[in-house]
Design a protein around this motif. Structure first.
Motif, PDB file in Angstrom:
ATOM      1  N   ALA A 355      34.395   5.640 -25.575  1.00 50.49           N
ATOM      2  CA  ALA A 355      33.420   4.986 -24.694  1.00 50.49           C
ATOM      3  C   ALA A 355      33.155   3.554 -25.153  1.00 50.49           C
ATOM      4  O   ALA A 355      33.124   2.627 -24.326  1.00 50.49           O
ATOM      5  N   THR A 356      32.958   3.342 -26.453  1.00 47.50           N
ATOM      6  CA  THR A 356      32.653   1.997 -26.925  1.00 47.50           C
ATOM      7  C   THR A 356      33.828   1.049 -26.727  1.00 47.50           C
ATOM      8  O   THR A 356      33.634  -0.157 -26.510  1.00 47.50           O
ATOM      9  N   THR A 357      35.033   1.569 -26.764  1.00 50.20           N
ATOM     10  CA  THR A 357      36.196   0.718 -26.581  1.00 50.20           C
ATOM     11  C   THR A 357      36.350   0.293 -25.130  1.00 50.20           C
ATOM     12  O   THR A 357      36.757  -0.842 -24.852  1.00 50.20           O
ATOM     13  N   ILE A 358      36.014   1.163 -24.194  1.00 47.88           N
ATOM     14  CA  ILE A 358      36.034   0.754 -22.783  1.00 47.88           C
ATOM     15  C   ILE A 358      34.953  -0.292 -22.525  1.00 47.88           C
ATOM     16  O   ILE A 358      35.125  -1.188 -21.691  1.00 47.88           O
ATOM     17  N   VAL A 359      33.822  -0.221 -23.240  1.00 47.15           N
ATOM     18  CA  VAL A 359      32.830  -1.300 -23.157  1.00 47.15           C
ATOM     19  C   VAL A 359      33.491  -2.632 -23.499  1.00 47.15           C
ATOM     20  O   VAL A 359      33.282  -3.647 -22.820  1.00 47.15           O
ATOM     21  N   ASN A 360      34.316  -2.646 -24.538  1.00 44.52           N
ATOM     22  CA  ASN A 360      35.007  -3.871 -24.913  1.00 44.52           C
ATOM     23  C   ASN A 360      35.963  -4.328 -23.809  1.00 44.52           C
ATOM     24  O   ASN A 360      36.035  -5.517 -23.482  1.00 44.52           O
ATOM     25  N   ASP A 361      36.702  -3.399 -23.213  1.00 41.96           N
ATOM     26  CA  ASP A 361      37.596  -3.748 -22.111  1.00 41.96           C
ATOM     27  C   ASP A 361      36.833  -4.431 -20.982  1.00 41.96           C
ATOM     28  O   ASP A 361      37.316  -5.399 -20.378  1.00 41.96           O
ATOM     29  N   LEU A 362      35.656  -3.906 -20.670  1.00 42.73           N
ATOM     30  CA  LEU A 362      34.900  -4.409 -19.525  1.00 42.73           C
ATOM     31  C   LEU A 362      34.262  -5.762 -19.812  1.00 42.73           C
ATOM     32  O   LEU A 362      34.304  -6.666 -18.969  1.00 42.73           O
ATOM     33  N   TYR A 363      33.662  -5.926 -20.985  1.00 44.47           N
ATOM     34  CA  TYR A 363      33.009  -7.203 -21.282  1.00 44.47           C
ATOM     35  C   TYR A 363      34.017  -8.304 -21.603  1.00 44.47           C
ATOM     36  O   TYR A 363      33.739  -9.483 -21.387  1.00 44.47           O
ATOM     37  N   ALA A 393      39.277  -1.802  -9.156  1.00 43.31           N
ATOM     38  CA  ALA A 393      39.773  -1.315 -10.445  1.00 43.31           C
ATOM     39  C   ALA A 393      38.720  -1.471 -11.526  1.00 43.31           C
ATOM     40  O   ALA A 393      38.528  -0.578 -12.364  1.00 43.31           O
ATOM     41  N   TYR A 394      38.014  -2.585 -11.511  1.00 38.62           N
ATOM     42  CA  TYR A 394      36.971  -2.812 -12.513  1.00 38.62           C
ATOM     43  C   TYR A 394      35.841  -1.796 -12.353  1.00 38.62           C
ATOM     44  O   TYR A 394      35.374  -1.206 -13.333  1.00 38.62           O
ATOM     45  N   LEU A 395      35.412  -1.574 -11.116  1.00 46.25           N
ATOM     46  CA  LEU A 395      34.323  -0.632 -10.888  1.00 46.25           C
ATOM     47  C   LEU A 395      34.731   0.793 -11.246  1.00 46.25           C
ATOM     48  O   LEU A 395      33.915   1.583 -11.728  1.00 46.25           O
ATOM     49  N   LYS A 396      36.007   1.131 -11.041  1.00 42.16           N
ATOM     50  CA  LYS A 396      36.460   2.464 -11.448  1.00 42.16           C
ATOM     51  C   LYS A 396      36.454   2.579 -12.972  1.00 42.16           C
ATOM     52  O   LYS A 396      36.114   3.632 -13.529  1.00 42.16           O
ATOM     53  N   ALA A 397      36.814   1.494 -13.649  1.00 42.55           N
ATOM     54  CA  ALA A 397      36.765   1.514 -15.118  1.00 42.55           C
ATOM     55  C   ALA A 397      35.338   1.725 -15.616  1.00 42.55           C
ATOM     56  O   ALA A 397      35.117   2.390 -16.639  1.00 42.55           O
ATOM     57  N   VAL A 398      34.358   1.169 -14.915  1.00 39.79           N
ATOM     58  CA  VAL A 398      32.954   1.416 -15.267  1.00 39.79           C
ATOM     59  C   VAL A 398      32.657   2.913 -15.184  1.00 39.79           C
ATOM     60  O   VAL A 398      32.000   3.476 -16.067  1.00 39.79           O
ATOM     61  N   GLU A 399      33.146   3.569 -14.136  1.00 36.98           N
ATOM     62  CA  GLU A 399      32.889   5.004 -13.991  1.00 36.98           C
ATOM     63  C   GLU A 399      33.604   5.822 -15.063  1.00 36.98           C
ATOM     64  O   GLU A 399      33.093   6.839 -15.520  1.00 36.98           O
ATOM     65  N   VAL A 400      34.810   5.385 -15.465  1.00 33.63           N
ATOM     66  CA  VAL A 400      35.486   6.067 -16.573  1.00 33.63           C
ATOM     67  C   VAL A 400      34.621   5.998 -17.824  1.00 33.63           C
ATOM     68  O   VAL A 400      34.429   7.001 -18.532  1.00 33.63           O
ATOM     69  N   HIS A 401      34.093   4.824 -18.098  1.00 35.88           N
ATOM     70  CA  HIS A 401      33.185   4.689 -19.247  1.00 35.88           C
ATOM     71  C   HIS A 401      31.987   5.620 -19.114  1.00 35.88           C
ATOM     72  O   HIS A 401      31.603   6.299 -20.069  1.00 35.88           O
TER      73      HIS A 401
END
Length: 455
Positions: A355-363, A393-401
């Motif tokens: 989860a914390t790594t996807i935070v890095n992807d998004l920010y 794609a970005y919003l879907k990545a938010v949901e994955v997180h």
């Protein structure tokens, strides 16, 4: 790419950012009271996502650990031993309410008292944090880090970088300062007993970032030959045991470049506080990290865009896991090795790291898009592999997180109930606080990160 990195009960801010300001006691309580006999609310609110059959329960191994030694001659070790967990104490009988007084007239009716906040959870400071959280991203606000500790760690880590390991040339100073590692570590480890304990985490974080930048990415990094460089750097963490003839050559190599100097020095300090078990745990997680670096490098060399599930597999290794895994060392205590190795604990730690790594992807999304070449991150891979536009794609990545976060909280709550050992409860809280502090740092580090214009 390491990048120096509800159905019920949710509250949505006006910007659409999903937050959960009230956390479960196991996640943030300063004392070590065991949980109640019922599952914490985190499990309940995540029940729609994690069926009851999938929530991990303690197996025979965990039951054996909790019981302790058994067999001939061991009964005397436990004068008050029970094979079954003790029955939770009965709640005190509420006192008989006094006779109700005559209701006051409307003009004199008192204002209902504000419900007291739990003394077990530090409240976020009233001052708003810098930066904007990603709208819709599930996270918990944290208090502003202690400025006295931030200043002490900031001065200490810079002195270490410049005077002890000669980490960077003069023209990198602004970038080093902009990384704000002191604020990062103080936010992630509020229970550290001393500044020296915080410095353990700060040195390792800076060293890991130096390896990432200098070997993999921003400052001369390349996928070509990465495996050899990582292997030699890893020997600064996991020392070479060789013959007397070749030992001096290896020891000299640990000073050959900034990443190896940083790894060697940071690990030497860490070993002064860590137990052998904690040190070996950290080495293991650094091996995982380096394996993730190599997978990403291999894809870069072959110009391969992985499937989404393949990318998530890579990110389970190329992620922040080595940072929360040392939360007990930084906190000045130890989670015993047999409890750390339990599958349920390993799942909790893995979900937290993911989860914390996807935070890095998004920010870091806009930062990476602006850099030369193609950088793999979750929104980019979703867009490429699932045919979505950038925003979708970005919003879907938010949901994955968000899914990973809810699973992390559900699994951690179940483990806290199944294994109410003080060190387990404290470690679970420490990991949860690290997750929150990691988000805080990404949100507030406006020197490094800015959000895309998708809302």
């Amino acid at each position: 790419m390491f990048a120096l990195p509800l159905p019920a009960g949710r509250a949505c801010s006006g910007s659409g950012t999903v937050t959960h300001p009230t956390k479960e006691p196991w996640m943030s309580a300063p004392e070590f009271s065991p949980p109640s006999s019922t599952l914490p609310a985190a499990t309940a609110h995540a029940g729609a996502r994690v069926p009851a059959a999938e929530v991990r329960t303690p197996g025979a191994g965990l039951r054996q650990i909790l019981r302790g030694p058994s067999g001939l001659g061991t009964a005397g070790l436990y004068p008050a031993r029970h094979d079954k967990p003790p029955t939770p104490p009965m709640a005190p009988t509420p006192p008989t309410p006094p006779m109700a007084p005559t209701p006051p007239t409307p003009s004199t009716a008192p204002t209902p008292p504000t419900p007291p906040t739990s003394p077990r959870r530090p409240e976020p400071s009233a001052a708003p944090a810098e930066g904007n959280p990603i709208p819709g991203l599930y996270h918990h606000p944290v208090p502003e880090p202690d400025p006295v500790r931030v200043d002490a760690v900031s001065r200490g880590i810079k002195a270490w970088a410049l005077e002890e390991v000669d980490l960077y040339p003069e023209d990198w100073e602004e970038e080093f300062d902009g990384f704000s590692v002191a604020r990062y570590m103080v936010a992630c480890h509020p229970d550290a007993p001393t500044v020296d304990h915080l410095m353990l985490a700060a040195r390792l974080m800076v060293a890991e970032n130096a390896v990432d930048d200098c070997y993999c990415e921003d400052h001369g990094g390349s996928p070509v030959g990465l495996g050899g460089r990582l292997l030699l750097a890893h020997t600064a963490l996991d020392p070479l045991h060789t013959t007397r003839e070749y030992q001096p050559r290896w020891a000299e190599s640990l000073h050959a470049d900034a990443p190896r100097r940083a790894y060697r020095s940071a690990m030497e300090y860490f070993l002064q506080q860590a137990s052998p078990s904690q040190a070996d745990r950290f080495r293991h997680d650094m091996s995982r990290l380096h394996m993730g670096y190599l997978a990403e490098a291999a894809w870069a060399q072959t110009d391969h865009v992985p499937e989404v599930w393949e990318y998530l597999a890579m990110r389970q290794f190329n992620n922040f896991r080595p940072c929360p895994t040392i939360t007990d060392t930084v906190g000045g205590y130890e989670l015993p090795a047999d409890l750390h190795a339990q599958p349920a604990m390993q799942r909790v730690i893995a979900l937290a790291g993911n989860a914390t790594t996807i935070v890095n992807d998004l920010y870091s999304y806009t930062k990476e898009l602006a850099a030369p070449g193609r950088h793999l991150n979750l929104p980019v891979v979703i867009a490429e592999r699932e045919g979505a536009d950038e925003r979708a794609a970005y919003l879907k990545a938010v949901e994955v997180h968000n899914d990973l976060m809810r699973d992390f909280e559900a699994e951690a709550a179940a483990l806290a109930t199944a294994c109410p050992v003080p060190s387990v409860l404290r470690f679970l809280r420490g990991v949860a606080v690290w997750v929150d502090g990691n988000h805080y740092w990404h949100q507030t580090n406006t020197y490094r990160y800015s959000l895309p214009d998708f809302w």
